[in-house]
Write an enzyme that holds these catalytic residues in place. Structure first.
Site, PDB file in Angstrom:
ATOM      1  N   ILE A   1      -5.749   2.541  16.387  1.00 34.23           N
ATOM      2  CA  ILE A   1      -5.306   3.447  14.659  1.00 34.23           C
ATOM      3  C   ILE A   1      -6.139   2.428  14.320  1.00 34.23           C
ATOM      4  CG2 ILE A   1      -3.615   3.236  13.425  1.00 34.23           C
ATOM      5  CD1 ILE A   1      -3.453   5.133  15.951  1.00 34.23           C
TER       6      ILE A   1
ATOM      7  N   ARG B   1       8.094  -9.093   4.807  1.00 33.80           N
ATOM      8  CA  ARG B   1       8.182  -7.380   4.214  1.00 33.80           C
ATOM      9  C   ARG B   1       8.795  -6.486   5.079  1.00 33.80           C
ATOM     10  NH1 ARG B   1       2.480  -6.633   4.110  1.00 33.80           N
ATOM     11  NH2 ARG B   1       3.175  -4.375   3.376  1.00 33.80           N
TER      12      ARG B   1
ATOM     13  N   ASP C   1       2.180  -0.547  15.622  1.00 35.37           N
ATOM     14  CA  ASP C   1       2.820  -1.643  15.083  1.00 35.37           C
ATOM     15  C   ASP C   1       3.498  -2.856  16.015  1.00 35.37           C
ATOM     16  OD1 ASP C   1       2.415  -0.482  12.446  1.00 35.37           O
ATOM     17  OD2 ASP C   1       3.668   0.418  11.707  1.00 35.37           O
TER      18      ASP C   1
ATOM     19  N   CYS D   1      -6.948  -4.854   3.340  1.00 34.95           N
ATOM     20  CA  CYS D   1      -5.809  -5.349   4.009  1.00 34.95           C
ATOM     21  C   CYS D   1      -6.504  -5.754   4.906  1.00 34.95           C
ATOM     22  CB  CYS D   1      -4.466  -4.324   3.573  1.00 34.95           C
ATOM     23  SG  CYS D   1      -4.375  -3.297   5.138  1.00 34.95           S
TER      24      CYS D   1
ATOM     25  N   ARG E   1       0.399  -0.979   0.022  1.00 41.23           N
ATOM     26  CA  ARG E   1      -0.159   0.081   0.349  1.00 41.23           C
ATOM     27  C   ARG E   1       0.438   1.173   0.033  1.00 41.23           C
ATOM     28  NH1 ARG E   1      -5.483   0.948   1.876  1.00 41.23           N
ATOM     29  NH2 ARG E   1      -4.523   2.111   2.687  1.00 41.23           N
TER      30      ARG E   1
END
Ligand code: UD1
Length: 419
Positions: free
Chosen positions: A328, A398, A306, A117, A93
């Site tokens: 979030i 990733r 994260d 996603c 993205r």
């Protein structure tokens, strides 16, 4: 597809260097589109997302020189294609980050619309609204965002909610706009500051990066630069938790504790022993006696979303009941059902989870669902008794550079199985 096999229980010991930040590298690569001069970036992590961004720049006509050790040099003189196609945007993205720079420098951009996603719908309306406020003519159709502008104009833009890549896209666009742009409620993440520093070194006039109001006075052109990417704070936090839950003793080098002030405070509240060892190093010791804590994710400088998945593992092997709230992203608990397979006692209640600490996790086959979810499964596998087999590890690749090699070097019983 590769899988990762972990036999849990080993106590991690040794020294490990932290890689450059993925989320600083991606905007830095996009920012190279703002100049026709060569840009050299160092401390670039070797990650699938970075390769995707390099591929995107390559398709647009950039000449790339990649050196394993020295970094990457980008020469954008040959750029003649202004499209970010579906196959690249759908795998990453953050490809949307090329929209602002391309529009600002070449007056046009055609970007495949990022879809949903695994962690929620993730719209890009604020990127589009901001560029429209700067005078861009933007149409949406056939799955593409098509943007045109003769020269963008400075504007006052309020971003709600706070958006990291939205702030970065508009910041990059504003550097070449005519007049002054003020970004209000801007993201304050260290990666935004790193991008601003890079742009300033290219000749941009930016003030206030790291605060909620960023002011940019547009200039006619930017020049080349040599920029060193900041360390990855999310990787750092992941290794802190790995050391803590395995009763380890690990020295993390090439990192920056100031980017993790709130999480480090939280980890210490749990009982993790973290000592800052001078310039860029920290020593983490897991001495047992961990006690779970409540927390909620929030934009920087708060606890990062994260690290939420990894935090659930820390709380799961700590004593007590805790509540972790995700503010979030709407659907960022995909890892919970996989962690439950390893014996974690976690219940989802709306946008919160209730975690009851367990005496032990037990290995099982599990599936990675997104990048940070995969990291939580690796952590859980390190702490669990027996074997954990993680499939779909391409998610991990990733965002984590050689995670199994780094953990192996610290004494973990871990291996990648390639098919
Ligand atoms: C970036 C990070 C990602 C991190 C996230 C939040 C990169 C490459 N990725 O993602 O790792 O998890 O920040 O810290 O840096 N939103 C809108 N409209 C928009 C844009 C965002 O409503 O136009 C919402 C999102 O749905 C979300 C919130 O804003 O609820 C924050 O998202 P955002 O900061 O934009 O995330 P990313 O920049 O995509």
């Amino acid at each position: 597809m590769d899988t990762i096999l972990i036999r849990g229980g080993a106590s991690l010991k040794g020294t490990i260097p932290i890689s450059g930040a993925k989320n600083a590298t991606l905007p830095a690569l996009a920012a190279t589109l703002l100049t026709s001069e060569k840009v050299h970036l160092s401390n670039i992590p070797h990650l699938a997302d970075v390769t995707t961004m390099l591929e995107l720049l390559g398709q647009q006509g950039a000449a790339l020189t990649v050196d394993e050790k020295l970094g990457v040099e980008i020469d954008n003189r040959g750029v003649n294609n202004f499209c970010a196609p579906y196959d690249l945007v759908s795998t990453m993205r953050a490809s949307i980050l090329v929209m602002g720079p391309m529009l600002a420098r070449y007056g046009q951009a055609e970007i495949s619309m990022p879809g949903g996603c695994a962690i929620g719908s993730r719209p890009v309306n604020l990127h589009i609204q901001g560029l429209r406020a700067m005078g861009a003519d933007i149409s949406l159709g056939d799955g593409y965002i098509r943007a045109k502008a003769k020269r963008l104009k400075g504007a006052k833009i309020y971003l709600e909610p706070v958006t990291v890549t939205g702030t970065e896209n508009l910041l990059m666009a504003a550097t070449l706009a005519d007049g002054v742009t003020i970004l209000e409620n801007a993201a304050r993440e260290p990666e935004v500051v790193d991008l601003a520093n890079m742009l300033i070194s290219m000749g941009a006039k930016i003030q206030g990066a790291g605060s909620s109001t960023i002011t940019v006075e547009g200039v006619e052109e930017l020049h080349g630069t040599d920029h060193d990417i900041i360390p990855d704070r999310i990787e750092t936090a992941t290794f802190i938790i790995a050391a803590a839950i395995t009763g380890g003793d690990v020295l993390l080098t090439n990192t920056q504790s100031e980017y993790l002030a709130v999480p480090i405070e939280n980890f210490r509240q749990v009982g993790v022993d973290i000592s800052l060892e001078g310039e860029g190093s920290m020593r983490v010791r897991g001495n047992g006696g961990l006690k779970a804590i409540d927390l909620q994710t929030s934009p920087y400088p708060g606890f990062p979303t994260d690290i939420q998945a990894q935090m659930l593992v820390l709380n799961s092997v700590s004593e007590g009941i805790s509540t972790v709230t995700e503010t979030i992203f709407e659907n960022r608990f995909m890892h919970v059902s996989e962690l439950q397979r390893l014996g974690a006692d976690i219940k989802i209640q709306g946008n919160s989870v209730r975690v009851r600490g367990v005496d032990k996790l037990i290995g099982a086959p599990v599936m990675a669902t997104d990048l940070r979810a995969s990291a939580s499964l690796v952590l859980a596998g390190l702490a669990a008794q027996g074997e954990t087999l993680i499939s779909r590890v391409y998610h991990l690749d990733r965002g984590y550079e050689r995670i199994e090699e780094k953990l192996l070097a610290l004494g973990a019983d871990i291996k990648r199985l390639s098919e």
